[in-house]
Scaffold this motif. Structure first.
Motif, PDB file in Angstrom:
ATOM      1  N   LEU A   2     -62.255  33.609  40.354  1.00  0.00           N
ATOM      2  CA  LEU A   2     -60.839  33.471  40.025  1.00  0.00           C
ATOM      3  C   LEU A   2     -60.577  32.172  39.265  1.00  0.00           C
ATOM      4  O   LEU A   2     -59.863  32.158  38.261  1.00  0.00           O
ATOM      5  CB  LEU A   2     -59.986  33.514  41.291  1.00  0.00           C
ATOM      6  CG  LEU A   2     -58.483  33.304  41.121  1.00  0.00           C
ATOM      7  CD1 LEU A   2     -57.870  34.428  40.308  1.00  0.00           C
ATOM      8  CD2 LEU A   2     -57.809  33.195  42.475  1.00  0.00           C
ATOM      9  N   TYR A   3     -61.167  31.108  39.724  1.00  0.00           N
ATOM     10  CA  TYR A   3     -60.989  29.806  39.081  1.00  0.00           C
ATOM     11  C   TYR A   3     -61.518  29.837  37.647  1.00  0.00           C
ATOM     12  O   TYR A   3     -60.824  29.436  36.701  1.00  0.00           O
ATOM     13  CB  TYR A   3     -61.701  28.741  39.909  1.00  0.00           C
ATOM     14  CG  TYR A   3     -61.525  27.343  39.391  1.00  0.00           C
ATOM     15  CD1 TYR A   3     -60.343  26.648  39.588  1.00  0.00           C
ATOM     16  CD2 TYR A   3     -62.554  26.713  38.689  1.00  0.00           C
ATOM     17  CE1 TYR A   3     -60.175  25.362  39.109  1.00  0.00           C
ATOM     18  CE2 TYR A   3     -62.398  25.429  38.202  1.00  0.00           C
ATOM     19  CZ  TYR A   3     -61.210  24.767  38.410  1.00  0.00           C
ATOM     20  OH  TYR A   3     -61.057  23.506  37.926  1.00  0.00           O
ATOM     21  N   ILE A   4     -62.742  30.326  37.494  1.00  0.00           N
ATOM     22  CA  ILE A   4     -63.373  30.339  36.170  1.00  0.00           C
ATOM     23  C   ILE A   4     -62.651  31.307  35.236  1.00  0.00           C
ATOM     24  O   ILE A   4     -62.358  30.979  34.076  1.00  0.00           O
ATOM     25  CB  ILE A   4     -64.871  30.691  36.286  1.00  0.00           C
ATOM     26  CG1 ILE A   4     -65.621  29.625  37.094  1.00  0.00           C
ATOM     27  CG2 ILE A   4     -65.495  30.874  34.914  1.00  0.00           C
ATOM     28  CD1 ILE A   4     -65.661  28.253  36.478  1.00  0.00           C
TER      29      ILE A   4
ATOM     30  N   LEU B 297     -71.393  21.516  27.203  1.00  0.00           N
ATOM     31  CA  LEU B 297     -71.300  21.924  28.608  1.00  0.00           C
ATOM     32  C   LEU B 297     -71.938  23.295  28.838  1.00  0.00           C
ATOM     33  O   LEU B 297     -72.549  23.532  29.881  1.00  0.00           O
ATOM     34  CB  LEU B 297     -69.840  21.950  29.057  1.00  0.00           C
ATOM     35  CG  LEU B 297     -69.156  20.592  29.181  1.00  0.00           C
ATOM     36  CD1 LEU B 297     -67.669  20.776  29.449  1.00  0.00           C
ATOM     37  CD2 LEU B 297     -69.806  19.751  30.241  1.00  0.00           C
ATOM     38  N   LEU B 298     -71.810  24.182  27.856  1.00  0.00           N
ATOM     39  CA  LEU B 298     -72.423  25.501  27.964  1.00  0.00           C
ATOM     40  C   LEU B 298     -73.946  25.401  28.031  1.00  0.00           C
ATOM     41  O   LEU B 298     -74.584  26.134  28.792  1.00  0.00           O
ATOM     42  CB  LEU B 298     -72.003  26.387  26.791  1.00  0.00           C
ATOM     43  CG  LEU B 298     -72.543  27.811  26.778  1.00  0.00           C
ATOM     44  CD1 LEU B 298     -72.113  28.573  28.024  1.00  0.00           C
ATOM     45  CD2 LEU B 298     -72.078  28.530  25.517  1.00  0.00           C
ATOM     46  N   SER B 299     -74.512  24.464  27.280  1.00  0.00           N
ATOM     47  CA  SER B 299     -75.973  24.292  27.352  1.00  0.00           C
ATOM     48  C   SER B 299     -76.379  23.801  28.740  1.00  0.00           C
ATOM     49  O   SER B 299     -77.402  24.247  29.279  1.00  0.00           O
ATOM     50  CB  SER B 299     -76.471  23.337  26.266  1.00  0.00           C
ATOM     51  OG  SER B 299     -76.103  22.003  26.545  1.00  0.00           O
TER      52      SER B 299
ATOM     53  N   GLN C 264     -78.703  25.862  31.532  1.00  0.00           N
ATOM     54  CA  GLN C 264     -79.841  25.279  32.258  1.00  0.00           C
ATOM     55  C   GLN C 264     -79.648  25.433  33.767  1.00  0.00           C
ATOM     56  O   GLN C 264     -80.595  25.742  34.494  1.00  0.00           O
ATOM     57  CB  GLN C 264     -80.010  23.806  31.891  1.00  0.00           C
ATOM     58  CG  GLN C 264     -80.490  23.591  30.486  1.00  0.00           C
ATOM     59  CD  GLN C 264     -80.459  22.124  30.078  1.00  0.00           C
ATOM     60  OE1 GLN C 264     -80.204  21.244  30.888  1.00  0.00           O
ATOM     61  NE2 GLN C 264     -80.697  21.874  28.804  1.00  0.00           N
ATOM     62  N   PHE C 265     -78.422  25.239  34.238  1.00  0.00           N
ATOM     63  CA  PHE C 265     -78.144  25.417  35.661  1.00  0.00           C
ATOM     64  C   PHE C 265     -78.343  26.871  36.080  1.00  0.00           C
ATOM     65  O   PHE C 265     -78.864  27.149  37.156  1.00  0.00           O
ATOM     66  CB  PHE C 265     -76.713  24.968  35.985  1.00  0.00           C
ATOM     67  CG  PHE C 265     -76.313  25.255  37.401  1.00  0.00           C
ATOM     68  CD1 PHE C 265     -76.869  24.539  38.447  1.00  0.00           C
ATOM     69  CD2 PHE C 265     -75.403  26.260  37.687  1.00  0.00           C
ATOM     70  CE1 PHE C 265     -76.518  24.805  39.764  1.00  0.00           C
ATOM     71  CE2 PHE C 265     -75.038  26.533  38.990  1.00  0.00           C
ATOM     72  CZ  PHE C 265     -75.602  25.813  40.031  1.00  0.00           C
ATOM     73  N   THR C 266     -77.928  27.803  35.218  1.00  0.00           N
ATOM     74  CA  THR C 266     -78.108  29.225  35.525  1.00  0.00           C
ATOM     75  C   THR C 266     -79.591  29.575  35.607  1.00  0.00           C
ATOM     76  O   THR C 266     -80.009  30.324  36.501  1.00  0.00           O
ATOM     77  CB  THR C 266     -77.400  30.097  34.472  1.00  0.00           C
ATOM     78  OG1 THR C 266     -76.006  29.747  34.464  1.00  0.00           O
ATOM     79  CG2 THR C 266     -77.554  31.567  34.764  1.00  0.00           C
ATOM     80  N   GLN C 267     -80.378  29.036  34.707  1.00  0.00           N
ATOM     81  CA  GLN C 267     -81.822  29.264  34.762  1.00  0.00           C
ATOM     82  C   GLN C 267     -82.410  28.702  36.057  1.00  0.00           C
ATOM     83  O   GLN C 267     -83.255  29.336  36.698  1.00  0.00           O
ATOM     84  CB  GLN C 267     -82.517  28.639  33.555  1.00  0.00           C
ATOM     85  CG  GLN C 267     -82.218  29.361  32.264  1.00  0.00           C
ATOM     86  CD  GLN C 267     -82.802  28.648  31.068  1.00  0.00           C
ATOM     87  OE1 GLN C 267     -82.776  27.418  30.980  1.00  0.00           O
ATOM     88  NE2 GLN C 267     -83.322  29.422  30.131  1.00  0.00           N
ATOM     89  N   TYR C 268     -81.958  27.526  36.434  1.00  0.00           N
ATOM     90  CA  TYR C 268     -82.404  26.911  37.689  1.00  0.00           C
ATOM     91  C   TYR C 268     -81.980  27.772  38.887  1.00  0.00           C
ATOM     92  O   TYR C 268     -82.776  28.008  39.801  1.00  0.00           O
ATOM     93  CB  TYR C 268     -81.827  25.500  37.804  1.00  0.00           C
ATOM     94  CG  TYR C 268     -81.974  24.888  39.163  1.00  0.00           C
ATOM     95  CD1 TYR C 268     -83.185  24.365  39.583  1.00  0.00           C
ATOM     96  CD2 TYR C 268     -80.891  24.852  40.049  1.00  0.00           C
ATOM     97  CE1 TYR C 268     -83.329  23.809  40.848  1.00  0.00           C
ATOM     98  CE2 TYR C 268     -81.023  24.309  41.302  1.00  0.00           C
ATOM     99  CZ  TYR C 268     -82.239  23.784  41.701  1.00  0.00           C
ATOM    100  OH  TYR C 268     -82.375  23.244  42.957  1.00  0.00           O
TER     101      TYR C 268
ATOM    102  N   VAL D 230     -71.521  29.792  33.495  1.00  0.00           N
ATOM    103  CA  VAL D 230     -72.022  30.059  32.143  1.00  0.00           C
ATOM    104  C   VAL D 230     -71.235  31.189  31.484  1.00  0.00           C
ATOM    105  O   VAL D 230     -70.932  31.125  30.294  1.00  0.00           O
ATOM    106  CB  VAL D 230     -73.554  30.323  32.139  1.00  0.00           C
ATOM    107  CG1 VAL D 230     -73.901  31.692  32.679  1.00  0.00           C
ATOM    108  CG2 VAL D 230     -74.128  30.142  30.754  1.00  0.00           C
ATOM    109  N   VAL D 231     -70.858  32.202  32.244  1.00  0.00           N
ATOM    110  CA  VAL D 231     -70.059  33.302  31.694  1.00  0.00           C
ATOM    111  C   VAL D 231     -68.693  32.776  31.251  1.00  0.00           C
ATOM    112  O   VAL D 231     -68.226  33.056  30.136  1.00  0.00           O
ATOM    113  CB  VAL D 231     -69.904  34.439  32.725  1.00  0.00           C
ATOM    114  CG1 VAL D 231     -68.868  35.466  32.280  1.00  0.00           C
ATOM    115  CG2 VAL D 231     -71.233  35.108  32.990  1.00  0.00           C
ATOM    116  N   GLY D 232     -68.060  31.991  32.105  1.00  0.00           N
ATOM    117  CA  GLY D 232     -66.744  31.449  31.779  1.00  0.00           C
ATOM    118  C   GLY D 232     -66.768  30.525  30.577  1.00  0.00           C
ATOM    119  O   GLY D 232     -65.919  30.640  29.685  1.00  0.00           O
TER     120      GLY D 232
END
Length: 156
Positions: A48-50, A96-98, A102-106, A129-131
């Protein structure tokens, strides 16, 4: 798309409100807390926030402190200022998306789980990452619109 976004956001806010209502009733009225409700409420809350931020980007209704607009007298000046703002937003957002990628991959590699119910946290980690990707798409579309307005003379 607008209808889908409003239905999704309304559904998410209703789920969050219902979860909080259940939590208050069970914890404070019945004095029997529902274990794991906080964990399950993280999913709709984060999404909801994103998605709320994505919606604000889509509608171009983010809160802004446009102090420089006070000093600009023409629509052309306002459009140039909007272009500069969109370019800066795009640069910072892509940066920030990059990081989010990286966080999503982690998150995919580590595959964390919630402490009580062992629900995979990846599904709300990926919301970032989607948002951000959707926000960058809308920012780019707004930038293109401002450039077109400047070129066609709509911002005179």
């Amino acid at each position: 798309m607008n209808r889908f976004a409003s239905i999704l956001l309304t559904s998410l806010i209703c789920i969050v409100a219902l979860g909080q209502f259940v939590q208050v009733i069970t914890r404070y009225v019945l004095e029997v807390p529902v274990m794991g409700l906080e964990e399950t409420m993280m999913y709709p809350t984060v999404w909801l926030y994103i998605l709320g931020a994505v919606n604000a980007s889509r509608e171009n209704s983010h809160i802004r402190a446009n102090v420089l607009e006070i000093f600009l007298k023409t629509d052309r000046g306002h459009t140039i200022l909007a272009i500069i703002g969109e370019v800066i937003s795009l640069i910072v957002g892509l940066w920030l998306l990059s990081w989010a990628w990286q966080f999503t991959q982690y998150a995919w590699k580590v595959w964390r789980e919630s402490p009580t119910l062992y629900i995979p946290t990846f599904y709300f980690d990926v919301a970032l990452v989607v948002g951000l990707a959707l926000m960058m798409v809308y920012t780019a579309l707004h930038l293109i619109r401002h450039i077109r307005d400047l070129r066609t003379g709509a911002a005179q």
